[in-house]
Design a protein around this motif. Structure first.
Motif, PDB file in Angstrom:
ATOM      1  N   ALA A   1      54.427  77.044  -0.175  1.00 44.81           N
ATOM      2  CA  ALA A   1      54.006  77.619   1.106  1.00 44.81           C
ATOM      3  C   ALA A   1      54.107  79.141   1.111  1.00 44.81           C
ATOM      4  CB  ALA A   1      54.839  77.024   2.237  1.00 44.81           C
ATOM      5  N   VAL A   2      55.109  79.695   0.438  1.00 44.47           N
ATOM      6  CA  VAL A   2      55.278  81.150   0.468  1.00 44.47           C
ATOM      7  C   VAL A   2      54.723  81.852  -0.768  1.00 44.47           C
ATOM      8  CG1 VAL A   2      57.235  81.129   2.050  1.00 44.47           C
ATOM      9  CG2 VAL A   2      57.654  81.039  -0.396  1.00 44.47           C
ATOM     10  N   VAL A   3      54.714  81.173  -1.906  1.00 44.50           N
ATOM     11  CA  VAL A   3      54.220  81.782  -3.143  1.00 44.50           C
ATOM     12  C   VAL A   3      52.727  81.531  -3.303  1.00 44.50           C
ATOM     13  CG1 VAL A   3      54.378  81.709  -5.678  1.00 44.50           C
ATOM     14  CG2 VAL A   3      56.449  81.630  -4.296  1.00 44.50           C
ATOM     15  N   GLY A   4      52.290  80.357  -2.920  1.00 44.65           N
ATOM     16  CA  GLY A   4      50.902  79.955  -3.114  1.00 44.65           C
ATOM     17  C   GLY A   4      50.830  78.816  -4.109  1.00 44.65           C
TER      18      GLY A   4
ATOM     19  N   VAL B   1      57.793  85.144 -10.268  1.00 44.69           N
ATOM     20  CA  VAL B   1      58.583  86.376 -10.345  1.00 44.69           C
ATOM     21  C   VAL B   1      57.932  87.464  -9.497  1.00 44.69           C
ATOM     22  CG1 VAL B   1      59.343  88.239 -11.878  1.00 44.69           C
ATOM     23  CG2 VAL B   1      59.662  85.857 -12.554  1.00 44.69           C
ATOM     24  N   GLY B   2      56.621  87.614  -9.589  1.00 38.64           N
ATOM     25  CA  GLY B   2      55.918  88.613  -8.783  1.00 38.64           C
ATOM     26  C   GLY B   2      56.101  88.371  -7.297  1.00 38.64           C
ATOM     27  N   ALA B   3      55.981  87.115  -6.877  1.00 36.74           N
ATOM     28  CA  ALA B   3      56.147  86.779  -5.457  1.00 36.74           C
ATOM     29  C   ALA B   3      57.580  87.010  -4.991  1.00 36.74           C
ATOM     30  CB  ALA B   3      55.741  85.327  -5.221  1.00 36.74           C
ATOM     31  N   MET B   4      58.546  86.666  -5.851  1.00 35.74           N
ATOM     32  CA  MET B   4      59.951  86.891  -5.500  1.00 35.74           C
ATOM     33  C   MET B   4      60.206  88.376  -5.245  1.00 35.74           C
ATOM     34  SD  MET B   4      61.728  84.346  -8.289  1.00 35.74           S
ATOM     35  CE  MET B   4      63.331  85.090  -8.178  1.00 35.74           C
ATOM     36  N   LEU B   5      59.497  89.221  -5.962  1.00 31.53           N
ATOM     37  CA  LEU B   5      59.673  90.662  -5.806  1.00 31.53           C
ATOM     38  C   LEU B   5      58.858  91.217  -4.638  1.00 31.53           C
ATOM     39  CD1 LEU B   5      59.674  91.603  -9.568  1.00 31.53           C
ATOM     40  CD2 LEU B   5      61.650  91.390  -8.050  1.00 31.53           C
ATOM     41  N   ASP B   6      57.896  90.441  -4.155  1.00 31.26           N
ATOM     42  CA  ASP B   6      57.103  90.865  -2.997  1.00 31.26           C
ATOM     43  C   ASP B   6      57.878  90.755  -1.694  1.00 31.26           C
ATOM     44  OD1 ASP B   6      54.858  91.563  -4.428  1.00 31.26           O
ATOM     45  OD2 ASP B   6      53.865  89.627  -4.149  1.00 31.26           O
ATOM     46  N   SER B   7      58.739  89.731  -1.607  1.00 34.77           N
ATOM     47  CA  SER B   7      59.472  89.561  -0.346  1.00 34.77           C
ATOM     48  C   SER B   7      60.746  88.742  -0.553  1.00 34.77           C
ATOM     49  CB  SER B   7      58.595  88.860   0.700  1.00 34.77           C
ATOM     50  OG  SER B   7      58.489  87.472   0.426  1.00 34.77           O
ATOM     51  N   GLN B   8      61.684  89.007   0.295  1.00 31.65           N
ATOM     52  CA  GLN B   8      62.940  88.248   0.248  1.00 31.65           C
ATOM     53  C   GLN B   8      62.679  86.790   0.613  1.00 31.65           C
ATOM     54  OE1 GLN B   8      66.271  89.980   2.257  1.00 31.65           O
ATOM     55  NE2 GLN B   8      67.593  88.256   1.749  1.00 31.65           N
ATOM     56  N   ARG B   9      61.708  86.552   1.481  1.00 25.58           N
ATOM     57  CA  ARG B   9      61.365  85.177   1.866  1.00 25.58           C
ATOM     58  C   ARG B   9      60.948  84.356   0.641  1.00 25.58           C
ATOM     59  NH1 ARG B   9      56.114  83.412   4.581  1.00 25.58           N
ATOM     60  NH2 ARG B   9      56.561  81.270   5.159  1.00 25.58           N
TER      61      ARG B   9
ATOM     62  N   VAL C   1      58.726  88.722 -16.739  1.00 23.39           N
ATOM     63  CA  VAL C   1      59.455  89.854 -16.151  1.00 23.39           C
ATOM     64  C   VAL C   1      58.879  91.203 -16.585  1.00 23.39           C
ATOM     65  CG1 VAL C   1      61.705  91.011 -16.090  1.00 23.39           C
ATOM     66  CG2 VAL C   1      61.584  88.537 -15.900  1.00 23.39           C
ATOM     67  N   ARG C   2      58.327  91.287 -17.776  1.00 23.24           N
ATOM     68  CA  ARG C   2      57.897  92.572 -18.340  1.00 23.24           C
ATOM     69  C   ARG C   2      56.989  93.362 -17.398  1.00 23.24           C
ATOM     70  NH1 ARG C   2      55.946  92.322 -24.148  1.00 23.24           N
ATOM     71  NH2 ARG C   2      54.700  90.658 -23.279  1.00 23.24           N
ATOM     72  N   SER C   3      55.978  92.726 -16.846  1.00 22.73           N
ATOM     73  CA  SER C   3      55.037  93.457 -15.993  1.00 22.73           C
ATOM     74  C   SER C   3      55.629  93.839 -14.640  1.00 22.73           C
ATOM     75  CB  SER C   3      53.754  92.642 -15.797  1.00 22.73           C
ATOM     76  OG  SER C   3      54.062  91.411 -15.183  1.00 22.73           O
ATOM     77  N   HIS C   4      56.790  93.292 -14.327  1.00 17.91           N
ATOM     78  CA  HIS C   4      57.438  93.558 -13.039  1.00 17.91           C
ATOM     79  C   HIS C   4      58.762  94.300 -13.200  1.00 17.91           C
ATOM     80  CE1 HIS C   4      54.583  90.700 -11.332  1.00 17.91           C
ATOM     81  NE2 HIS C   4      54.983  89.801 -12.211  1.00 17.91           N
ATOM     82  N   LEU C   5      59.018  94.867 -14.377  1.00 19.46           N
ATOM     83  CA  LEU C   5      60.339  95.409 -14.684  1.00 19.46           C
ATOM     84  C   LEU C   5      60.821  96.437 -13.664  1.00 19.46           C
ATOM     85  CD1 LEU C   5      62.783  95.517 -16.565  1.00 19.46           C
ATOM     86  CD2 LEU C   5      61.591  97.261 -17.882  1.00 19.46           C
ATOM     87  N   ILE C   6      60.014  97.414 -13.326  1.00 17.83           N
ATOM     88  CA  ILE C   6      60.444  98.454 -12.385  1.00 17.83           C
ATOM     89  C   ILE C   6      60.724  97.840 -11.016  1.00 17.83           C
ATOM     90  CG2 ILE C   6      59.780 100.590 -11.195  1.00 17.83           C
ATOM     91  CD1 ILE C   6      60.331 100.979 -14.140  1.00 17.83           C
ATOM     92  N   ARG C   7      59.855  96.960 -10.563  1.00 19.43           N
ATOM     93  CA  ARG C   7      60.085  96.295  -9.269  1.00 19.43           C
ATOM     94  C   ARG C   7      61.351  95.445  -9.315  1.00 19.43           C
ATOM     95  NH1 ARG C   7      55.206  92.917  -8.227  1.00 19.43           N
ATOM     96  NH2 ARG C   7      56.263  92.412  -6.306  1.00 19.43           N
ATOM     97  N   TRP C   8      61.603  94.791 -10.455  1.00 23.32           N
ATOM     98  CA  TRP C   8      62.810  93.961 -10.606  1.00 23.32           C
ATOM     99  C   TRP C   8      64.061  94.829 -10.467  1.00 23.32           C
ATOM    100  CZ3 TRP C   8      63.362  88.698 -11.258  1.00 23.32           C
ATOM    101  CH2 TRP C   8      64.648  88.253 -11.590  1.00 23.32           C
ATOM    102  N   VAL C   9      64.064  95.948 -11.160  1.00 23.66           N
ATOM    103  CA  VAL C   9      65.224  96.837 -11.147  1.00 23.66           C
ATOM    104  C   VAL C   9      65.404  97.480  -9.771  1.00 23.66           C
ATOM    105  CG1 VAL C   9      66.168  98.977 -12.133  1.00 23.66           C
ATOM    106  CG2 VAL C   9      65.112  97.285 -13.622  1.00 23.66           C
TER     107      VAL C   9
END
Length: 190
Positions: free
Chosen positions: A119-122, A131-139, A45-53
């Motif tokens: 299929a959606v994350v790779g 976590v990064g992929a989850m933050l890239d799209s709702q899908r 989560v650390r590297s994605h904190l701002i996107r997570w919030v």
């Protein structure tokens, strides 16, 4: 301002909110720099904190949190932390250690459920990538949450069956909460 009975302007309120948010993000970032527990989750989560919030979709379900934290129906957790298993073995495929990583990326029992997030994350289903992929799209968020719900609900049901087995090791039998343990002290209903 308020001490004099004045109401802050919309701009003042926005400035105050932004300053509070920035202070909170700084505090969280500092706390995540030297974690004392949950190292895998913090690293993811650390590297994605701002996107997570800042995300505007996706909620955390019980089972999604189990995967993100590793605190759930995983042999390694049940053995090492909860003390409910004599070994960390995977009850689904027999692998010597059942971890989140094993469940999400390796266990043959979850191959069919794994198709949707793959299929959606790779192909890389490491926690940080997920976590990064989850933050890239709702899908991606929805596919991951659905995978977690499907797999963890099955693992939970299997765990309940093992707990209820009269031949099970006493270590793994379901533990009753305080209310259920003390229910024998109550007078019977008439």
């Amino acid at each position: 301002m308020q001490a004099r009975g004045e109401r802050p302007s919309a701009e003042d309120l926005e400035r105050i909110r932004a300053a509070g948010r920035a202070a909170l993000i700084r505090k969280w970032t500092e706390d995540l720099e030297a974690p004392v527990a949950g190292l895998v989750t913090v690293e993811a989560v650390r590297s994605h904190l701002i996107r997570w919030v800042d995300r505007r979709y996706g909620s955390l379900s019980y089972r999604l949190v189990q995967v993100l934290t590793g605190h759930g129906y995983f042999g390694e957790y049940l053995h090492r932390v909860a003390g409910r298993e004599t070994t960390p073995v995977c009850h689904e495929c027999g692998a010597p250690v059942d971890t989140v990583r094993h469940t999400v990326t390796e266990c043959a029992a979850w191959g069919p459920q794994r198709h949707s997030p793959t299929a959606v994350v790779g192909g890389d289903l490491s926690l940080s990538t997920i976590v990064g992929a989850m933050l890239d799209s709702q899908r991606c968020w929805d596919a991951t949450a659905s995978f977690c719900e499907s797999v963890l609900s099955h693992k939970e049901a299997s765990e309940r069956l093992r707990e209820d087995d009269p031949l099970a090791d006493p270590l793994r039998r379901r533990r009753l909460g305080r209310r259920r343990r003390q229910s024998h002290l109550l007078p019977p209903l008439q």
